[in-house]
Structures are given as C-alpha cells and as structure tokens.
Design a protein around this motif. Sequence first.
Motif, PDB file in Angstrom:
ATOM      1  N   ASP A  50       1.076  -1.360  -0.012  1.00  0.00           N
ATOM      2  CA  ASP A  50      -0.236  -0.078   0.280  1.00  0.00           C
ATOM      3  C   ASP A  50       0.811   1.432   0.141  1.00  0.00           C
ATOM      4  OD1 ASP A  50      -2.178  -1.664   0.409  1.00  0.00           O
ATOM      5  OD2 ASP A  50      -1.698  -1.988   2.151  1.00  0.00           O
ATOM      6  N   VAL A 107       1.393   5.521   0.669  1.00  0.00           N
ATOM      7  CA  VAL A 107       0.850   5.901   1.298  1.00  0.00           C
ATOM      8  C   VAL A 107       1.460   7.561   1.163  1.00  0.00           C
ATOM      9  CG1 VAL A 107      -0.011   4.590   3.554  1.00  0.00           C
ATOM     10  CG2 VAL A 107       2.534   5.400   3.327  1.00  0.00           C
ATOM     11  N   PHE A 108       2.246   7.655   0.216  1.00  0.00           N
ATOM     12  CA  PHE A 108       3.350   9.103  -0.271  1.00  0.00           C
ATOM     13  C   PHE A 108       4.018   8.621  -0.913  1.00  0.00           C
ATOM     14  CE2 PHE A 108       7.163  11.728   0.597  1.00  0.00           C
ATOM     15  CZ  PHE A 108       6.271  13.075   0.937  1.00  0.00           C
ATOM     16  N   VAL A 109       3.893   9.910  -2.209  1.00  0.00           N
ATOM     17  CA  VAL A 109       4.818  10.387  -3.419  1.00  0.00           C
ATOM     18  C   VAL A 109       5.769  11.431  -2.926  1.00  0.00           C
ATOM     19  CG1 VAL A 109       4.865   9.947  -5.478  1.00  0.00           C
ATOM     20  CG2 VAL A 109       3.778   8.399  -4.783  1.00  0.00           C
ATOM     21  N   GLU A 144       6.836   6.056  -0.478  1.00  0.00           N
ATOM     22  CA  GLU A 144       6.647   5.717   0.950  1.00  0.00           C
ATOM     23  C   GLU A 144       5.243   4.432   1.139  1.00  0.00           C
ATOM     24  OE1 GLU A 144       8.162   6.392   4.069  1.00  0.00           O
ATOM     25  OE2 GLU A 144       9.205   8.620   3.692  1.00  0.00           O
ATOM     26  N   SER A 145       4.878   3.114   1.035  1.00  0.00           N
ATOM     27  CA  SER A 145       4.379   2.295   1.461  1.00  0.00           C
ATOM     28  C   SER A 145       4.397   2.312   3.188  1.00  0.00           C
ATOM     29  CB  SER A 145       4.474   0.598   1.095  1.00  0.00           C
ATOM     30  OG  SER A 145       6.375   0.335   2.242  1.00  0.00           O
ATOM     31  N   VAL A 146       3.163   1.568   3.777  1.00  0.00           N
ATOM     32  CA  VAL A 146       3.112   1.685   4.744  1.00  0.00           C
ATOM     33  C   VAL A 146       4.385   1.534   5.591  1.00  0.00           C
ATOM     34  CG1 VAL A 146       1.814   1.108   6.705  1.00  0.00           C
ATOM     35  CG2 VAL A 146       0.629   0.743   4.719  1.00  0.00           C
ATOM     36  N   LYS A 147       5.172   0.672   5.158  1.00  0.00           N
ATOM     37  CA  LYS A 147       5.836  -0.221   6.312  1.00  0.00           C
ATOM     38  C   LYS A 147       7.552   0.493   5.708  1.00  0.00           C
ATOM     39  CE  LYS A 147       7.332  -3.617   8.138  1.00  0.00           C
ATOM     40  NZ  LYS A 147       7.305  -3.364   9.453  1.00  0.00           N
ATOM     41  N   ILE A 173      -0.919  -4.421   3.748  1.00  0.00           N
ATOM     42  CA  ILE A 173      -1.067  -4.407   5.789  1.00  0.00           C
ATOM     43  C   ILE A 173      -2.234  -3.669   5.165  1.00  0.00           C
ATOM     44  CG2 ILE A 173       0.081  -2.952   6.583  1.00  0.00           C
ATOM     45  CD1 ILE A 173       3.365  -3.912   5.556  1.00  0.00           C
ATOM     46  N   MET A 174      -2.691  -2.829   4.989  1.00  0.00           N
ATOM     47  CA  MET A 174      -3.801  -1.822   5.232  1.00  0.00           C
ATOM     48  C   MET A 174      -4.907  -2.453   5.382  1.00  0.00           C
ATOM     49  SD  MET A 174      -3.887   1.659   2.848  1.00  0.00           S
ATOM     50  CE  MET A 174      -2.854   2.732   3.215  1.00  0.00           C
ATOM     51  N   ASP A 206       2.586  -3.965  13.723  1.00  0.00           N
ATOM     52  CA  ASP A 206       3.295  -3.201  13.333  1.00  0.00           C
ATOM     53  C   ASP A 206       2.378  -1.554  13.763  1.00  0.00           C
ATOM     54  OD1 ASP A 206       5.960  -2.509  14.329  1.00  0.00           O
ATOM     55  OD2 ASP A 206       5.969  -0.932  12.338  1.00  0.00           O
ATOM     56  N   ARG A 233       1.672  13.466   4.837  1.00  0.00           N
ATOM     57  CA  ARG A 233       1.140  12.017   4.253  1.00  0.00           C
ATOM     58  C   ARG A 233       2.742  11.462   4.945  1.00  0.00           C
ATOM     59  NH1 ARG A 233      -3.251  10.071   2.328  1.00  0.00           N
ATOM     60  NH2 ARG A 233      -1.875   8.454   1.911  1.00  0.00           N
ATOM     61  N   ALA A 234       3.708  12.100   4.492  1.00  0.00           N
ATOM     62  CA  ALA A 234       5.447  11.494   4.193  1.00  0.00           C
ATOM     63  C   ALA A 234       6.014  11.290   5.499  1.00  0.00           C
ATOM     64  CB  ALA A 234       5.629  12.616   3.784  1.00  0.00           C
ATOM     65  N   PRO A 235       6.094   9.027   5.789  1.00  0.00           N
ATOM     66  CA  PRO A 235       6.109   9.055   7.832  1.00  0.00           C
ATOM     67  C   PRO A 235       7.438   9.160   7.353  1.00  0.00           C
ATOM     68  CG  PRO A 235       4.910   7.310   6.266  1.00  0.00           C
ATOM     69  CD  PRO A 235       5.680   8.577   5.050  1.00  0.00           C
ATOM     70  N   ARG A 240      10.635   7.245   9.763  1.00  0.00           N
ATOM     71  CA  ARG A 240      10.858   6.226  10.444  1.00  0.00           C
ATOM     72  C   ARG A 240      12.016   6.402  11.245  1.00  0.00           C
ATOM     73  NH1 ARG A 240       6.920   3.452   7.241  1.00  0.00           N
ATOM     74  NH2 ARG A 240       7.011   3.960   5.639  1.00  0.00           N
ATOM     75  N   VAL A 260       5.849   4.884  11.374  1.00  0.00           N
ATOM     76  CA  VAL A 260       4.251   4.402  10.140  1.00  0.00           C
ATOM     77  C   VAL A 260       3.463   5.094   9.285  1.00  0.00           C
ATOM     78  CG1 VAL A 260       1.864   3.543  11.530  1.00  0.00           C
ATOM     79  CG2 VAL A 260       4.042   1.934  10.106  1.00  0.00           C
ATOM     80  N   PHE A 261       2.341   4.815   8.319  1.00  0.00           N
ATOM     81  CA  PHE A 261       1.318   5.848   8.093  1.00  0.00           C
ATOM     82  C   PHE A 261       0.474   4.655   9.121  1.00  0.00           C
ATOM     83  CE2 PHE A 261      -1.598   6.559   5.531  1.00  0.00           C
ATOM     84  CZ  PHE A 261      -1.701   8.025   4.926  1.00  0.00           C
ATOM     85  N   SER A 293      -2.821   3.805   9.048  1.00  0.00           N
ATOM     86  CA  SER A 293      -4.278   3.308   8.092  1.00  0.00           C
ATOM     87  C   SER A 293      -5.781   4.070   8.472  1.00  0.00           C
ATOM     88  CB  SER A 293      -4.296   2.066   8.035  1.00  0.00           C
ATOM     89  OG  SER A 293      -3.333   1.216   7.425  1.00  0.00           O
TER      90      SER A 293
END
Lengths: 126, 350
Positions: free
Chosen positions: A35, A37-39, A58-61, B32-33, B210, B276-278, B280, B300-301, B303
Amino acid sequence: MSQIFYSKDHEWVAVEADGLATIGITAHAQEALGDIVFVELPELGRNVAKGEACAVVESVKAASDVYAPLTGTVAEVNQAIVDAPAKVNEAAEGEGWFFKLRLQDPAGLTELLDRAGYDEFLSTLA
Amino acid sequence: MAKTPLDALHRRLGARMMEFAGYEMPLQYQGIMAEHLACRAGAALFDVSHMGQAEIAEIEAFSRLVPGDIAGLKPGRQRYTLLLNETGGVLDDLMVANLGAHVQVVLNASRKEADVAHMRGHGVDVTTRFDRALLALQGPKAVEILPEAAHLKFMDAAPVRIADIDCIVTRSGYTGEDGFEIGCAGFDGEALAELLLARGATPAGLGARDSLRLEAGLCLYGNDIDEGTNPVAAGLGFALSKKRLADGHFLGSKAVNKALAEGTTESLVGIKLEGRAPARAGAEIRLPGGEAVGRVTSGVFSSTLNAPIALGYVRADCAKIGTALDLIVRDKPLAGTVSALPFVPHNYVR
C-alpha cells in the motif's frame, strides 16, 4: 504510438516520437511495495542523470527511491499521485505514472529492456 | 531460519514472508492496510508462535527480576511486566499469567533465549515451551469468533478447550483492540488457526501488527525499548508496582527509583506528523529552531488516522503534549506535534 521500455530498477519508460518520456514504476514494483501512502516527485526543470534517485515512494512499512532510468530534464509531474498515492497501486503502468523527462540522449534507451526482457529478468528474481 | 508450526498454512494462504528474530514470518497476506483495517473493524488472526512461552513454578526468584507485583497476581489473571538489568535497563517486556500451578510467561522472540539464560542465572527454574503455537485473535468481533472464551475479561487467563484442542487463552493482545492470545501445542496450531479463519477471522501479518501496535501506543522491544532504556523514560511507569518500588527487592530497583525521584533526561512521546510522509526509526527530531532534541524509534503510516505517526525519545523538556517538533527525513524537516498516547483509543473489555 509510444514505445515502452523497462529498467532493472523496476521503472517503465514510454517514449514518444518527440523525445518526451513518461516514467513510472512497474506493476511488479507496486505489488512488492504494498500500500503506497506517499509519493515525492522531482521539481519541474530539474536535470536528472540516469541512475539518480529523483522520486520517493513510501509504503506503510518502508521508503523506496525511484531512479531516473534515463538522463533528461523533468518536464511534467503527476500531481494526481501526490494527492492520491493509492493510484500507483491501482494503475502503476498507466494513470499512476510519476514524471515526464525531456530526454537528453535517447541513445540511452538501448540499455533498457523490452517487455520480454523485463519479464525474463523478473523470472530470475524468485 | 526457524519456522513456526503454522508455516505451511502461511504459504497456502499466499503470505509474503519476511525474516523476523530468526524466524520466517508472514509480513502480509492481502496487504498491510486491509489487514490493519480488518482488525479495527472485525477480527484478525496473527501467528505469533515465534514468541517464547515458558512456565515458572516457583515465583520467588522470578519476582526479584521484575518490578511488577507478581506475588500479588491472582490465579486467572495476567499482567504486563519487565525483566530489568542492574542499571534498570529493559532486558525484555513480557506477559505473566497466573495459571494456578505455575505462572506462564510470554517472551519476545528476539529475547527469549537471553531471557531464559538471565532467569536461570538468577536461580529461576524455567521450563521452556518454545515448541508451542501462539495465535492472536484481535478485533471487536474476536469474541464472536471465540465464544468459548467470552467469559474472560481483559487480562484474564484460563485454560479453554476449543473444538477438542486444549488451549491457554488470555484476553489481551498487542493491537489496542479487544481480543485473545491463544496458546496450544505446536501440532494443534494449524487446526486451531484453520478453525478461527473458518469462523471469519482475517489472516494478518507482522506488517499490520506493527502499525496496529504503534497506533495503540505500545512499545516494540528492540525499537522503542532496549537494555539502555529506563522504564520511566519509556512511559512504562504503569508496570512498576508501588509496593515493589517501596520494598526495592528487584534487580534495577535503585535505578528505577532514582529515575522516578529525579526524572529522566529524555521521554518517549507520540508524534503526529503533518502531511503524508512518514518518519521512520532513526530520523532525527529537532525543535523548529533547528536544535536536535531526540530521535524517532518507530514510525508508520496510520491507516486508521490516514496520517503518519511516530514514537520517539525527546529531551524531557520537549515532551509536553502539543510541542511542535521537526522530524528530519531525507534532509528535510517534516512538521509534527507531540500527541497523547494512544493515537487510537484502546477498546478493551474490562
């Protein structure tokens, strides 16, 4: 009619007759990322060299870089995937394109793969 | 690499596998989502057999290694506690359940061998049950899927028979949702998982686990806490028994009491990010003026919130809720705010 090429970094490149190349990540790449979530896209007018990291997904992980598959100048970016990153998952090799490059040296295309070559490369990745 | 008793099932379900703590574990099945949201709205099933189950019959020596009131734990009840070293650092965080004849402990996969060596080195008689399976059934519909354990309340523990399989069930978990952790013999694990899936649970992997625990504000050992972490700095004060702090009869008690009396130089905080950018683990945390005051330990993002969230340590004077912080990602500051934990409210059935 555009011709489509692929890189071993899992980008696709659709080259128009006028030397404008549309670049995105492959369906395989979006599947592997999960998934999105960010570009982050490169700035318009930026000169990028082949192999240079110029976008981020960026994906969730995790975060991943997107590399310029060719050398050129950023001529257009796809704001739609910044606003709705899931578009990349839905249509990686279509509406989910990343940016367009005005190619500096179309000769670099010969180092990219065609569809059959990319599929063969994928089959070696197990 | 080690495999859990559910390995064949993961592959049949098409899981994408990853290495975690020496085990091949499912990262995700459908994504994951989707798995994350299934847990928040329905019920998700996680294989957590990599965690170490063990039994301790004589708790006196064990009590001297943890800051929780284990002697005061009633039969049928479970508690979260910590194994501390002499300097008050966290060797592991664990669940302890009083099952009458013995207490059961559940240890982190990455720490279980070291934990057992540490406990045995301090005269604790530990019987490992590392070959057992452990499943986590989590979500608001968990109790519909497991009516056999509906009589339990949050943090109860009991033997429960589920379709002819002898299990030890606790009403607890690591997602912030209602739910159960179910231990059984390794050879029964697959049948138990198949049964819970047939009853409607969604298989979920470590990716969703997670992101769920992070929304619930729960620490991950190795990321947010480790041997150098004082539990006071990590916000784990709830795991420190007043009685035990007063008697001081546990390893690390001096350091923990000192931290409580004098405060710590840094504190673990939740951070909500704008955009929106996580950010880490490892990202530097600065004040908006540029002064470095800490680091991200998990990010993490979310959901549920549709926004990035993080846990990190900041200088104690920057830990107040509402404090504006910059998280440095790819050399650029991402604006964030210290936020109350949990990020997503817990949904326990007490």
